[in-house]
Design a protein around this motif. Structure first.
Motif, PDB file in Angstrom:
ATOM      1  N   MET A   1       9.504   9.547 -17.555  1.00 29.32           N
ATOM      2  CA  MET A   1       9.669   9.561 -16.086  1.00 29.32           C
ATOM      3  C   MET A   1       9.314   8.791 -15.197  1.00 29.32           C
ATOM      4  SD  MET A   1       8.016  13.209 -14.810  1.00 29.32           S
ATOM      5  CE  MET A   1       8.155  14.029 -16.435  1.00 29.32           C
ATOM      6  N   PRO A   2      10.132   8.701 -14.199  1.00 28.68           N
ATOM      7  CA  PRO A   2       9.038   7.183 -13.832  1.00 28.68           C
ATOM      8  C   PRO A   2       8.017   7.605 -12.731  1.00 28.68           C
ATOM      9  CG  PRO A   2      11.218   7.849 -12.876  1.00 28.68           C
ATOM     10  CD  PRO A   2      11.075   8.850 -13.544  1.00 28.68           C
ATOM     11  N   ALA A   3       7.432   6.758 -12.527  1.00 28.81           N
ATOM     12  CA  ALA A   3       6.173   7.561 -11.797  1.00 28.81           C
ATOM     13  C   ALA A   3       5.807   7.318 -10.190  1.00 28.81           C
ATOM     14  CB  ALA A   3       4.811   6.429 -12.286  1.00 28.81           C
ATOM     15  N   LEU A   4       5.826   7.708  -9.337  1.00 29.81           N
ATOM     16  CA  LEU A   4       5.761   7.816  -7.643  1.00 29.81           C
ATOM     17  C   LEU A   4       4.665   6.980  -7.450  1.00 29.81           C
ATOM     18  CD1 LEU A   4       5.970  11.488  -6.314  1.00 29.81           C
ATOM     19  CD2 LEU A   4       7.731   9.659  -6.341  1.00 29.81           C
ATOM     20  N   GLY A   5       5.013   6.427  -6.634  1.00 34.67           N
ATOM     21  CA  GLY A   5       3.235   5.263  -5.422  1.00 34.67           C
ATOM     22  C   GLY A   5       3.430   5.697  -4.601  1.00 34.67           C
ATOM     23  N   ALA A   6       2.165   5.530  -3.706  1.00 35.83           N
ATOM     24  CA  ALA A   6       1.950   6.599  -2.601  1.00 35.83           C
ATOM     25  C   ALA A   6       1.109   5.690  -1.659  1.00 35.83           C
ATOM     26  CB  ALA A   6       0.676   7.554  -3.009  1.00 35.83           C
ATOM     27  N   GLU A   7       1.071   5.292  -0.575  1.00 40.46           N
ATOM     28  CA  GLU A   7       0.600   4.885   0.201  1.00 40.46           C
ATOM     29  C   GLU A   7       0.368   5.606   1.330  1.00 40.46           C
ATOM     30  OE1 GLU A   7       3.176   0.935   1.041  1.00 40.46           O
ATOM     31  OE2 GLU A   7       4.843   2.346   1.066  1.00 40.46           O
ATOM     32  N   LEU A   8      -0.319   4.632   2.784  1.00 41.52           N
ATOM     33  CA  LEU A   8      -0.088   5.170   3.809  1.00 41.52           C
ATOM     34  C   LEU A   8       0.351   3.540   4.560  1.00 41.52           C
ATOM     35  CD1 LEU A   8      -1.688   7.791   4.671  1.00 41.52           C
ATOM     36  CD2 LEU A   8      -3.745   5.571   6.143  1.00 41.52           C
ATOM     37  N   ARG A   9       1.141   4.937   5.147  1.00 40.84           N
ATOM     38  CA  ARG A   9       2.739   3.724   6.405  1.00 40.84           C
ATOM     39  C   ARG A   9       2.248   4.160   8.350  1.00 40.84           C
ATOM     40  NH1 ARG A   9       7.796   4.220   4.172  1.00 40.84           N
ATOM     41  NH2 ARG A   9       6.801   3.587   1.716  1.00 40.84           N
ATOM     42  N   ASP A  10       2.040   3.699   8.584  1.00 39.10           N
ATOM     43  CA  ASP A  10       1.736   4.204   9.963  1.00 39.10           C
ATOM     44  C   ASP A  10       1.039   5.583  10.320  1.00 39.10           C
ATOM     45  OD1 ASP A  10       3.800   1.615  10.551  1.00 39.10           O
ATOM     46  OD2 ASP A  10       5.499   3.358  10.276  1.00 39.10           O
ATOM     47  N   GLY A  11       0.281   5.467   9.263  1.00 44.67           N
ATOM     48  CA  GLY A  11      -0.196   6.778   9.520  1.00 44.67           C
ATOM     49  C   GLY A  11      -0.264   7.676   8.965  1.00 44.67           C
ATOM     50  N   CYS A  12       0.940   7.505   7.822  1.00 52.01           N
ATOM     51  CA  CYS A  12       1.297   8.807   7.661  1.00 52.01           C
ATOM     52  C   CYS A  12       1.549   8.648   6.105  1.00 52.01           C
ATOM     53  CB  CYS A  12       2.814   9.456   8.097  1.00 52.01           C
ATOM     54  SG  CYS A  12       2.723   9.594   9.755  1.00 52.01           S
ATOM     55  N   GLU A  63     -11.650  19.163  17.580  1.00 52.75           N
ATOM     56  CA  GLU A  63     -13.712  19.526  16.876  1.00 52.75           C
ATOM     57  C   GLU A  63     -13.262  20.373  15.085  1.00 52.75           C
ATOM     58  OE1 GLU A  63     -15.900  19.274  18.273  1.00 52.75           O
ATOM     59  OE2 GLU A  63     -15.483  19.122  20.015  1.00 52.75           O
ATOM     60  N   LEU A  64     -11.502  19.346  15.375  1.00 52.17           N
ATOM     61  CA  LEU A  64     -11.157  20.122  13.428  1.00 52.17           C
ATOM     62  C   LEU A  64     -11.113  19.382  13.031  1.00 52.17           C
ATOM     63  CD1 LEU A  64     -10.874  22.785  12.481  1.00 52.17           C
ATOM     64  CD2 LEU A  64      -8.453  22.384  12.727  1.00 52.17           C
ATOM     65  N   ARG A  65     -11.687  18.800  11.769  1.00 52.74           N
ATOM     66  CA  ARG A  65     -12.155  17.518  11.198  1.00 52.74           C
ATOM     67  C   ARG A  65     -10.791  17.813  10.031  1.00 52.74           C
ATOM     68  NH1 ARG A  65     -16.616  13.142   8.581  1.00 52.74           N
ATOM     69  NH2 ARG A  65     -15.427  14.197   6.680  1.00 52.74           N
ATOM     70  N   LEU A  66      -9.725  16.367   9.505  1.00 52.28           N
ATOM     71  CA  LEU A  66      -9.028  17.495   8.190  1.00 52.28           C
ATOM     72  C   LEU A  66      -9.388  16.133   7.411  1.00 52.28           C
ATOM     73  CD1 LEU A  66      -7.241  19.213  10.409  1.00 52.28           C
ATOM     74  CD2 LEU A  66      -5.048  17.876   9.224  1.00 52.28           C
ATOM     75  N   ASP A  67      -9.195  16.006   5.699  1.00 50.13           N
ATOM     76  CA  ASP A  67      -9.316  15.284   4.931  1.00 50.13           C
ATOM     77  C   ASP A  67      -8.774  16.272   4.042  1.00 50.13           C
ATOM     78  OD1 ASP A  67     -12.059  13.613   5.544  1.00 50.13           O
ATOM     79  OD2 ASP A  67     -12.709  15.709   5.404  1.00 50.13           O
ATOM     80  N   LEU A  68      -7.673  14.074   2.969  1.00 51.44           N
ATOM     81  CA  LEU A  68      -6.198  15.078   2.328  1.00 51.44           C
ATOM     82  C   LEU A  68      -6.463  13.716   1.132  1.00 51.44           C
ATOM     83  CD1 LEU A  68      -3.133  15.736   1.968  1.00 51.44           C
ATOM     84  CD2 LEU A  68      -2.698  14.124   2.917  1.00 51.44           C
ATOM     85  N   ARG A  69      -7.211  14.473   0.264  1.00 47.16           N
ATOM     86  CA  ARG A  69      -7.610  13.445  -0.820  1.00 47.16           C
ATOM     87  C   ARG A  69      -6.139  13.418  -1.313  1.00 47.16           C
ATOM     88  NH1 ARG A  69      -8.743  15.415  -6.000  1.00 47.16           N
ATOM     89  NH2 ARG A  69      -8.692  17.250  -6.102  1.00 47.16           N
ATOM     90  N   CYS A  70      -5.899  12.634  -2.300  1.00 42.46           N
ATOM     91  CA  CYS A  70      -4.886  12.040  -2.507  1.00 42.46           C
ATOM     92  C   CYS A  70      -5.090  11.244  -3.944  1.00 42.46           C
ATOM     93  CB  CYS A  70      -4.094  10.894  -1.754  1.00 42.46           C
ATOM     94  SG  CYS A  70      -2.303  10.241  -1.910  1.00 42.46           S
ATOM     95  N   GLU A  71      -4.925  11.625  -5.425  1.00 39.68           N
ATOM     96  CA  GLU A  71      -5.200  11.277  -6.614  1.00 39.68           C
ATOM     97  C   GLU A  71      -4.529  11.540  -7.173  1.00 39.68           C
ATOM     98  OE1 GLU A  71      -7.637  14.077 -10.072  1.00 39.68           O
ATOM     99  OE2 GLU A  71      -8.443  14.678  -8.654  1.00 39.68           O
ATOM    100  N   PRO A  72      -4.079  10.263  -7.669  1.00 39.61           N
ATOM    101  CA  PRO A  72      -2.711   9.818  -9.153  1.00 39.61           C
ATOM    102  C   PRO A  72      -3.568  10.432 -10.321  1.00 39.61           C
ATOM    103  CG  PRO A  72      -4.475   8.301  -9.030  1.00 39.61           C
ATOM    104  CD  PRO A  72      -4.793   9.115  -7.827  1.00 39.61           C
ATOM    105  N   ARG A  73      -2.550  11.247 -11.088  1.00 40.64           N
ATOM    106  CA  ARG A  73      -2.355  12.027 -12.277  1.00 40.64           C
ATOM    107  C   ARG A  73      -1.828  11.011 -12.729  1.00 40.64           C
ATOM    108  NH1 ARG A  73      -4.418  17.249 -13.258  1.00 40.64           N
ATOM    109  NH2 ARG A  73      -5.835  16.886 -11.139  1.00 40.64           N
ATOM    110  N   ALA A  74      -1.136  10.935 -15.017  1.00 40.74           N
ATOM    111  CA  ALA A  74      -0.444  10.863 -15.185  1.00 40.74           C
ATOM    112  C   ALA A  74       0.635  11.294 -14.462  1.00 40.74           C
ATOM    113  CB  ALA A  74      -0.229  10.605 -16.545  1.00 40.74           C
ATOM    114  N   ASP A  75       2.043   9.946 -13.725  1.00 39.40           N
ATOM    115  CA  ASP A  75       3.273  10.270 -13.371  1.00 39.40           C
ATOM    116  C   ASP A  75       3.564  11.591 -12.154  1.00 39.40           C
ATOM    117  OD1 ASP A  75       4.492   8.841 -14.795  1.00 39.40           O
ATOM    118  OD2 ASP A  75       4.555  10.034 -16.871  1.00 39.40           O
ATOM    119  N   ALA A  76       2.029  11.551 -11.827  1.00 43.44           N
ATOM    120  CA  ALA A  76       2.140  12.457  -9.988  1.00 43.44           C
ATOM    121  C   ALA A  76       1.420  12.687  -9.749  1.00 43.44           C
ATOM    122  CB  ALA A  76       1.761  14.233 -10.865  1.00 43.44           C
TER     123      ALA A  76
END
Ligand code: 9PG
Length: 729
Positions: A1-12, A63-76
């Motif tokens: 199963m091909p793994a996905l890569g993740a990155e931050l691009r233009d703040g997204c 007044e609202l802060r958002l934290d997005l945790r972005c964690e790699p797992r095997a192939d996901a």
């Protein structure tokens, strides 16, 4: 199963697979929807910034802060959103989306959206689940009270082609180029969740993976965390579904026993008319069958020779008993009133504890039906504790009307009063089998006294009355929208608390079977789960085709659909309950072909195996049919054309080195079928059609099955042998 890569691009956030697998998500942001007065407000975020374990952003609401945790797992990847209220006032949270994309976002799953097929999971047991093409419309049932009992009352379907909402998870499959994308939440204890997709001819309008927080209050300084979202891509959509299901099962500590139970249930023959005598007569008839099935028995009622000689399965009772005793279940019809589960009616003169003892003396486990989260207005429970019930938000009454509520609403309107007053108990179920006139109400499972009552109820039924199997029905009522004692609880939490109270009272040894239940929050509490609408002694009727949009409600055809489309949940979240296998030839409109199709689907998908006929009235030939079907259970099913058909018509079952293939015709006309054995990695040796006993010839890798009648099937058995290895579907 091909793994996905993740990155931050233009703040997204952006995900992409490698070149051979063209899956890409770009322009994704977390999103929060809050309620301000009567309106919902989606807050925009500032560009995401990288942090140690993910990304952070601020909302347009400063007044609202958002934290997005972005964690790699095997192939996901796993995305999880935390919001913190840094203001001085509390906020009402409607929705937390770890991933949201609007029209500027990009979603690619292979070449072209026109060949997408999207899995739409339904909200609860009875809601339809299937894959949709982008030009199809997902419809809710026509009438309000049916929408309440079959779908999520808070989220009606959009009713437009290209717009789909799938509860908990989805898979998008490109039928042309083969890529697949799976998005699914891994937990459901805190919030319901869904994947929303809206695609128009000019492109994407919205892709949202969002948790529903029902407008609960977030106090100043407090935090709220979304359920974790799992994202993976590949070419094998069924492997993705399986991996997702396994991962959720691990996170939520699914209860999966050794072998699905075998049972008998009173409902589909006796319905609410069931009596003590009916139950005992069936227990005795089953005991007699079992005595005959035992090797030392004089007369053995076994499948025909050609079947028994090729299929390596056990007789119903012999193998069923390995998993514990078969059970005899008293379904709806024993209770004194809906809500009063500790008192029985006059059809059970010796009482329910006595009946449990008799069932056990006959050699079976005793099972009992109850709908613990609802009560009718005349029940003692409701009259003694009206404060234990969910209250209607203003405006909710017409969603779930019964004639009495409707009449009172109209009278109030004519007399100049408020048409939909706040604070009345909210109607939950209008079931003509109980009363035409008035509905049942929904128990508030956040009320500590109501929870205590549920605990005591389960304890009494299991430990004092002696019923080890509890069929818990109409469970969605605990999660209906409305006002509750604990205003900080989401609907999913309310349901979970109710279920946990029952588990705690019933103890670990009881088998809890969920029914009419929103799926996610029940994982880890129930042992079995109904995964489709009720079967019926008919295939489909005008009511199911028209009022229930041909997918959500009572009809054997609809039950078969969900049994196939939700087969992958089995043994990962619980034991699937496909509902009962009726095989009788009287008091039914099901044809022999339809019965064989139901039997084939239930057997090959390996779920619970529950009979529901008058056993002593069954002709031998029909009992043999039950034995035949049971001898096929125990394999691993795959609905091969899950993404290609409304109801899958190819069901492969792998059992040790045997292979079984169900080929169905769910159309309304008889139709010719050929099977490409190569597609299934099957060899060209001996193939037998089990229902007819015919040997089939394989020519140039094809089997000509000829015409299959409407609603009928062919059941192919490929015995162990010279199968090419390493080939998959
Ligand atoms: C007993 C039955 C059986 C059956 C359950 C459930 O009114 N309704 O919308 C409605 C929906 C489902 C239903 C009955 C009524 O069936 O699935 O197996 O236990 O309750 O009443």
């Amino acid at each position: 199963m091909p793994a996905l890569g993740a990155e931050l691009r233009d703040g997204c956030v952006a995900f992409g697979a490698h070149e051979t697998c063209w899956v890409e998500l770009a322009g994704g942001v977390p999103r929060v929807v809050i309620r301000r007065g009567p309106a919902s407000l989606a807050l925009q975020t500032s560009p995401l910034q990288t942090t140690a374990d993910g990304y952070t952003a601020r909302c347009s609401d400063p007044e609202l802060r958002l934290d997005l945790r972005c964690e790699p797992r095997a192939d996901a990847w796993i995305l999880q959103l935390t919001v913190e209220n840094q203001s001085t006032g509390s906020l009402s949270i409607e929705e937390l989306a770890p991933l949201w994309m609007g029209p500027t976002g990009q979603v690619r799953v292979g070449a072209g959206m026109d060949r997408w097929s999207v899995f739409r999971n339904g909200y609860q047991s009875w809601s339809g689940a299937r894959a949709y093409r982008m030009d199809e419309i997902d419809r809710d049932p026509v009438l309000g009270f049916l929408r309440t009992t079959h779908t999520d009352a808070r989220h009606p379907s959009v009713g437009r082609a290209g717009a789909l909402r799938s509860d908990l998870f989805t898979v998008v499959k490109n039928l042309r180029s083969g890529e697949a994308l799976c998005l699914g939440f891994l937990d459901a204890r805190h919030a319901f969740s869904a994947i929303r997709l809206d695609v128009r001819s000019d492109g994407l309008r919205e892709l949202a993976a969002a948790c529903d927080f029902d407008g609960i209050e977030l106090a100043p300084g407090a935090r709220l965390v979304s359920e974790p979202l799992w994202i993976a891509a590949g070419f094998d959509e069924r492997a993705l579904l399986a991996q997702y299901a396994v991962t959720l099962g691990e996170v939520m500590q699914a209860r999966v026993g050794a072998q699905p139970p075998v049972g008998w249930c009173s409902w589909y023959y006796y319905f609410t008319g069931v009596t003590e005598t009916d139950v005992l007569r069936n227990a005795e008839a089953l005991a007699a069958k079992r005595a005959r099935a035992r090797p030392e028995g004089r007369e053995r009622c076994s499948p025909p020779r050609n079947w028994a000689s090729v299929v390596r399965g056990g007789a119903l009772f012999q193998r069923g008993e390995l998993a514990g005793k078969p059970y005899v279940m008293v379904d709806d019809g024993w209770e004194s009133a809906i809500g009063d589960w500790l008192a029985w009616n006059e059809k059970f003169p010796h009482g329910m504890p006595w009946l449990a003892e008799r069932i056990r003396a006959a050699g079976f486990d005793a099972g009992i039906w109850l709908a613990p989260f609802i009560a009718r207005p005349e029940s003692r429970l409701f009259r003694d504790h009206p404060d234990w019930f969910v209250r209607a938000h203003a405006g909710l009454h017409l969603w779930a009307f019964d004639p009495s509520t409707l009449l009172r609403t109209c009278l109030r309107q004519w007399s100049g009063g408020e048409a939909r007053p706040r604070g009345r108990p909210r109607t939950a179920v209008w079931n003509p089998a109980w009363s035409l006139w008035r509905s049942a109400y929904a128990l508030d499972t956040t009320h500590p006294e109501a929870l205590d009552w549920l605990w005591r109820l389960a304890r009494t039924l299991v430990h004092e009355w002696g019923y080890r199997i509890l069929k818990l029905d109409f469970l969605f009522a605990a999660a209906l929208p409305g006002e509750r004692y604990d205003r900080g609880a989401t609907r999913a939490q309310a349901l979970r608390r109710g279920l946990e109270a029952i588990r705690s009272g019933a103890g670990e040894g009881a088998f809890l079977l969920g029914c009419g239940c929103p799926l996610g929050p029940a994982v880890g509490v129930v042992d079995g789960m109904r995964i489709g609408p009720d079967v019926a002694p008919f295939w489909s009727n005008w009511l199911s085709r028209w009022l229930l949009a041909d997918r959500h409600g009572v009809a054997t055809r609809n039950a078969i659909r969900n049994t196939l489309t939700r087969a992958f949940m089995h043994r990962r979240w619980w034991f699937n309950d496909p509902d009962c296998l009726m095989v009788r030839d009287t008091r039914t409109r099901l044809t022999r072909d339809e019965v064989q199709s139901l039997a084939t689907v239930i057997a090959l998908t390996d779920g619970m195996f529950v009979m529901s006929d008058a056993i002593d009235e069954l002709p031998d030939e029909r009992w043999v049919l039950l034995e035949q079907a049971y001898s096929l259970t125990g394999g691993t099913p795959t609905a091969v054309d899950l993404f290609e058909a409304d109801i899958p018509e190819l069901l492969l079952c792998e059992r040790g080195d045997e292979r079984l293939l169900g080929v169905f015709n769910f159309g309304e006309e008889s139709s010719t079928r050929v099977v490409d054995v190569g597609r299934f990695g099957l060899y060209e040796g001996e193939v037998i059609e089990l229902w007819s006993g015919r040997h089939l010839a394989v020519q140039d890798g094809w089997i000509q099955l000829g015409a299959i009648p409407a609603h009928g099937c062919r059941l192919l058995h490929f015995s162990a042998g010279h199968r090419p290895s390493g080939r998959s579907l």
